[in-house]
Design an enzyme around this catalytic site. Structure first.
Site, PDB file in Angstrom:
ATOM      1  N   ARG A  39      10.743 114.939  72.309  1.00 20.19           N
ATOM      2  CA  ARG A  39      10.879 115.952  71.259  1.00 20.19           C
ATOM      3  C   ARG A  39       9.786 115.730  70.229  1.00 20.19           C
ATOM      4  O   ARG A  39       9.699 114.664  69.624  1.00 20.19           O
ATOM      5  CB  ARG A  39      12.258 115.866  70.604  1.00 20.19           C
ATOM      6  CG  ARG A  39      12.518 116.966  69.598  1.00 20.19           C
ATOM      7  CD  ARG A  39      13.969 116.987  69.173  1.00 20.19           C
ATOM      8  NE  ARG A  39      14.312 115.838  68.352  1.00 20.19           N
ATOM      9  CZ  ARG A  39      15.564 115.539  68.008  1.00 20.19           C
ATOM     10  NH1 ARG A  39      16.576 116.267  68.447  1.00 20.19           N
ATOM     11  NH2 ARG A  39      15.803 114.497  67.227  1.00 20.19           N
ATOM     12  N   SER A 108      21.577 123.369  74.524  1.00 19.44           N
ATOM     13  CA  SER A 108      22.352 122.859  73.401  1.00 19.44           C
ATOM     14  C   SER A 108      23.485 123.811  73.042  1.00 19.44           C
ATOM     15  O   SER A 108      23.266 125.018  72.897  1.00 19.44           O
ATOM     16  CB  SER A 108      21.457 122.676  72.176  1.00 19.44           C
ATOM     17  OG  SER A 108      20.525 121.650  72.375  1.00 19.44           O
ATOM     18  N   LYS A 137      18.939 115.284  62.656  1.00 16.23           N
ATOM     19  CA  LYS A 137      18.670 116.694  62.865  1.00 16.23           C
ATOM     20  C   LYS A 137      19.514 117.504  61.894  1.00 16.23           C
ATOM     21  O   LYS A 137      20.704 117.258  61.737  1.00 16.23           O
ATOM     22  CB  LYS A 137      19.003 117.095  64.312  1.00 16.23           C
ATOM     23  CG  LYS A 137      18.497 118.470  64.698  1.00 16.23           C
ATOM     24  CD  LYS A 137      18.722 118.725  66.185  1.00 16.23           C
ATOM     25  CE  LYS A 137      18.169 120.074  66.596  1.00 16.23           C
ATOM     26  NZ  LYS A 137      18.392 120.349  68.028  1.00 16.23           N
TER      27      LYS A 137
END
Length: 208
Positions: A39, A108, A137
């Site tokens: 990521r 997700s 996050k």
């Protein structure tokens, strides 16, 4: 490549605080990480590509699949094992058409409706969360907790991986919920010894 979702590492350079990404990931792989997602939110496409190429060499060495977060173009460019996307990215069915049937697609989700959509439209697994409160996050939804994670798992027939705030103190609870794996960021990369921490997480999962 067969996919074992049990200990799923997601990278985040910010957590490394200047430590080398590749050294940290290799340490985690030595400790037993079974899946790696790259990521990158703050680097150029060229740097993302170069990082993905180098990380792929590393994951191939350990026979562990490499997934790319969000960027289908990068996944295609380096022939990664798959991609992980969310509802703000390309639709799952479009990603499937572009990647083909052999690649892994993760999606997700934070509720049952999203889970059913992902499962029906070609996702291979779901990343369900946040399971617990997390600082890695920005999220605007309440943590699922064990009941929410269990409900999502029971609503679909594909693997479900818990994500968000998972560490050595709670990974056994995640296993007991019926989840197929635990996706961990800071719980591994925030450790001074990712190999040892990964081994401990693997042991806890197996005993869970």
């Amino acid at each position: 490549m067969p996919c074992d979702y049990s200990l799923y590492l997601v990278t985040d350079r910010a957590i490394l605080e200047g430590r080398d990404l590749f050294q940290a990931v290799e340490s985690a792989l030595r400790g037993g990480v079974t899946l790696v997602q790259l990521r990158e939110k703050e680097i150029s496409s060229r740097d993302f590509y170069q990082t993905a190429l180098a990380l792929k060499d590393l994951t191939v060495k350990y026979k562990v699949p490499l997934l790319i977060n969000d960027r289908l173009d990068i996944a295609l460019a380096v022939d990664a094992d798959g991609i992980h996307i969310g509802r703000e990215d390309l639709p799952v069915q479009v990603a499937r058409r572009l990647l083909g049937p052999q690649k892994i697609i993760g999606y997700s989700v934070s509720d049952i409706e999203e889970a059913i959509y992902g499962a029906k439209n070609g996702a291979d697994y779901l990343g369900a969360g946040p399971v617990y409160t997390t600082t890695t996050k920005a999220v605007t939804v309440e943590p699922l907790g064990m009941e929410g994670l269990r409900s999502i798992k029971e609503s679909v027939s594909i693997p479900v991986v818990g994500i968000g705030g998972i560490n050595l103190n709670n990974i056994r609870e995640v296993k007991k919920s019926g989840a197929d794996g635990a996706s961990i960021v800071s719980g591994i990369l925030g450790s001074g010894d990712p190999a040892r921490t990964s081994r401990e997480l693997c042991d806890a999962w197996r005993k869970g």
